[in-house]
Enzyme design. Sequence first.
Site, PDB file in Angstrom:
ATOM      1  N   LYS A  46       0.854  -1.244  -0.105  1.00  0.00           N
ATOM      2  CA  LYS A  46      -0.072   0.221   0.034  1.00  0.00           C
ATOM      3  C   LYS A  46       0.991   0.983  -0.117  1.00  0.00           C
ATOM      4  O   LYS A  46       0.673   2.158  -0.870  1.00  0.00           O
ATOM      5  CB  LYS A  46      -0.959  -0.235   1.108  1.00  0.00           C
ATOM      6  CG  LYS A  46      -1.876  -1.247   1.297  1.00  0.00           C
ATOM      7  CD  LYS A  46      -2.947  -1.031   2.477  1.00  0.00           C
ATOM      8  CE  LYS A  46      -2.131  -1.338   3.689  1.00  0.00           C
ATOM      9  NZ  LYS A  46      -1.905  -2.474   4.186  1.00  0.00           N
TER      10      LYS A  46
ATOM     11  N   ARG B 178      10.811  -0.835  11.009  1.00  0.00           N
ATOM     12  CA  ARG B 178       9.816  -0.555  11.925  1.00  0.00           C
ATOM     13  C   ARG B 178       9.621  -1.407  13.143  1.00  0.00           C
ATOM     14  O   ARG B 178       9.894  -2.338  12.956  1.00  0.00           O
ATOM     15  CB  ARG B 178       8.393  -0.583  11.190  1.00  0.00           C
ATOM     16  CG  ARG B 178       7.857   0.873  10.664  1.00  0.00           C
ATOM     17  CD  ARG B 178       6.835   0.725   9.500  1.00  0.00           C
ATOM     18  NE  ARG B 178       5.664  -0.170  10.158  1.00  0.00           N
ATOM     19  CZ  ARG B 178       4.533  -0.085   9.740  1.00  0.00           C
ATOM     20  NH1 ARG B 178       4.363   0.544   8.483  1.00  0.00           N
ATOM     21  NH2 ARG B 178       3.340  -0.789  10.209  1.00  0.00           N
TER      22      ARG B 178
ATOM     23  N   ARG C 147      -9.938   0.262   8.212  1.00  0.00           N
ATOM     24  CA  ARG C 147      -9.581  -1.176   8.503  1.00  0.00           C
ATOM     25  C   ARG C 147     -10.506  -1.917   9.109  1.00  0.00           C
ATOM     26  O   ARG C 147     -10.440  -3.361   9.524  1.00  0.00           O
ATOM     27  CB  ARG C 147      -8.275  -0.875   9.478  1.00  0.00           C
ATOM     28  CG  ARG C 147      -6.865  -1.086   8.704  1.00  0.00           C
ATOM     29  CD  ARG C 147      -5.790  -0.886   9.547  1.00  0.00           C
ATOM     30  NE  ARG C 147      -4.574  -1.598   9.446  1.00  0.00           N
ATOM     31  CZ  ARG C 147      -3.578  -0.967   8.953  1.00  0.00           C
ATOM     32  NH1 ARG C 147      -3.529   0.166   8.604  1.00  0.00           N
ATOM     33  NH2 ARG C 147      -2.333  -1.814   8.901  1.00  0.00           N
TER      34      ARG C 147
ATOM     35  N   ARG D  24      11.559  -4.907   4.880  1.00  0.00           N
ATOM     36  CA  ARG D  24      11.310  -3.578   4.871  1.00  0.00           C
ATOM     37  C   ARG D  24      12.285  -2.704   5.324  1.00  0.00           C
ATOM     38  O   ARG D  24      12.398  -2.814   6.647  1.00  0.00           O
ATOM     39  CB  ARG D  24       9.871  -3.356   5.249  1.00  0.00           C
ATOM     40  CG  ARG D  24       9.404  -1.798   5.008  1.00  0.00           C
ATOM     41  CD  ARG D  24       7.833  -1.824   4.855  1.00  0.00           C
ATOM     42  NE  ARG D  24       7.080  -2.021   6.087  1.00  0.00           N
ATOM     43  CZ  ARG D  24       5.818  -2.002   6.276  1.00  0.00           C
ATOM     44  NH1 ARG D  24       5.148  -1.701   5.198  1.00  0.00           N
ATOM     45  NH2 ARG D  24       5.239  -2.208   7.207  1.00  0.00           N
TER      46      ARG D  24
ATOM     47  N   ARG E 165      -0.644  -9.306  12.973  1.00  0.00           N
ATOM     48  CA  ARG E 165      -1.234  -8.148  12.003  1.00  0.00           C
ATOM     49  C   ARG E 165      -1.820  -9.015  10.978  1.00  0.00           C
ATOM     50  O   ARG E 165      -2.818  -8.539  10.572  1.00  0.00           O
ATOM     51  CB  ARG E 165       0.002  -7.234  11.567  1.00  0.00           C
ATOM     52  CG  ARG E 165       0.628  -6.203  12.605  1.00  0.00           C
ATOM     53  CD  ARG E 165       1.927  -5.730  12.224  1.00  0.00           C
ATOM     54  NE  ARG E 165       1.855  -4.817  11.070  1.00  0.00           N
ATOM     55  CZ  ARG E 165       2.765  -4.606  10.433  1.00  0.00           C
ATOM     56  NH1 ARG E 165       4.209  -5.327  10.865  1.00  0.00           N
ATOM     57  NH2 ARG E 165       2.978  -4.037   9.202  1.00  0.00           N
TER      58      ARG E 165
HETATM   59  P1  AMP Z   1       0.404   0.530   8.702  1.00  0.00           P
HETATM   60  O1  AMP Z   1       1.474   1.767   8.693  1.00  0.00           O
HETATM   61  O2  AMP Z   1      -0.765   0.955   8.090  1.00  0.00           O
HETATM   62  O3  AMP Z   1       0.826  -0.947   8.508  1.00  0.00           O
HETATM   63  O4  AMP Z   1      -0.138   0.719  10.330  1.00  0.00           O
HETATM   64  C1  AMP Z   1       0.700   0.450  11.446  1.00  0.00           C
HETATM   65  C2  AMP Z   1      -0.051   0.149  12.755  1.00  0.00           C
HETATM   66  O5  AMP Z   1      -0.923   1.409  12.971  1.00  0.00           O
HETATM   67  C3  AMP Z   1      -1.269  -0.921  12.533  1.00  0.00           C
HETATM   68  O6  AMP Z   1      -0.892  -2.264  12.864  1.00  0.00           O
HETATM   69  C4  AMP Z   1      -2.412  -0.247  13.403  1.00  0.00           C
HETATM   70  O7  AMP Z   1      -1.934  -0.861  14.848  1.00  0.00           O
HETATM   71  C5  AMP Z   1      -2.143   1.039  13.317  1.00  0.00           C
HETATM   72  N1  AMP Z   1      -3.456   1.608  12.496  1.00  0.00           N
HETATM   73  C6  AMP Z   1      -2.976   2.103  11.287  1.00  0.00           C
HETATM   74  N2  AMP Z   1      -3.986   2.521  10.674  1.00  0.00           N
HETATM   75  C7  AMP Z   1      -5.151   1.975  11.426  1.00  0.00           C
HETATM   76  C8  AMP Z   1      -6.290   2.260  11.110  1.00  0.00           C
HETATM   77  N3  AMP Z   1      -7.096   2.516  10.069  1.00  0.00           N
HETATM   78  N4  AMP Z   1      -7.293   1.556  12.122  1.00  0.00           N
HETATM   79  C9  AMP Z   1      -6.660   0.968  13.185  1.00  0.00           C
HETATM   80  N5  AMP Z   1      -5.392   1.018  13.552  1.00  0.00           N
HETATM   81  C10 AMP Z   1      -4.509   1.423  12.479  1.00  0.00           C
END
Ligand code: AMP
Length: 214
Positions: free
Chosen positions: A14, A161, A89, A128, A172
């Site tokens: 993404k 990360r 999400r 990553r 996840r």
């Molecule tokens: P990402 O960078 O999109 O992989 O997001 C990293 C982490 O942030 C996720 O594993 C969640 O803990 C949190 N997170 C990001 N976006 C959302 C969302 N829309 N709803 C809930 N938690 C989120």
Amino acid sequence: MRAMILLGAPGAGKGTIAEGVKAQTPYQHFSTGDMLREAIRNGTELGKRADEYIRRGDLVPDDLILGMVFERLDREKSEQAVMFDGFPRTIEQARLLDDGLSKRGGVVHVVFLLEVTRELVIQRLTGRRICRACGANYHVVNIPPKREGICDLCGGELYQRADDTEETIVNRLNVFNRQTAPLVAYYEKHGKLVRVDSSKPRDRTVAEVVGKLG
Ligand code: AMP
């Protein structure tokens, strides 16, 4: 306001695809993961509340996410085209997004589902690397920087990360299957879902998304 959504498992690409699409279209990029990591870095109240969920690989509660997204949309007076990466999400987030957009005269017009295998997701996430300064995405094997540990775009330091560890990745992926995957049927029912094979090299996937945006 026209909103486009990039939907997909962690590691589906993404963020990487969003960067490519942003460079070729007027779409403004909104990554909820980036916003949350920024809040944690800045030590805000939101960051403090979100931190433990992110460490475990669980979802941050819907009310915190929606408050953050619409605060940002309203502050930046986003009027044209926005691209959401990592949001919504949950079904609840999708409903609240539809409501919030319609109050602002906006609509979700297309949702791209980035499809990859579980093996590829794990390979991508464990390799990553991200630029601390500008957020650009790299991979030690698939998208290596020209100089190890240094961002090609801005010279910033690359880091891994904290939630890209094998244990957190497994959680996840389970969270995705349980809480986020139902969005596929939700957007399919609304006639908005477009499936994209995201196992191809980055530039080909970006080209496919940009082409289908019309
Ligand atoms: P990402 O960078 O999109 O992989 O997001 C990293 C982490 O942030 C996720 O594993 C969640 O803990 C949190 N997170 C990001 N976006 C959302 C969302 N829309 N709803 C809930 N938690 C989120």
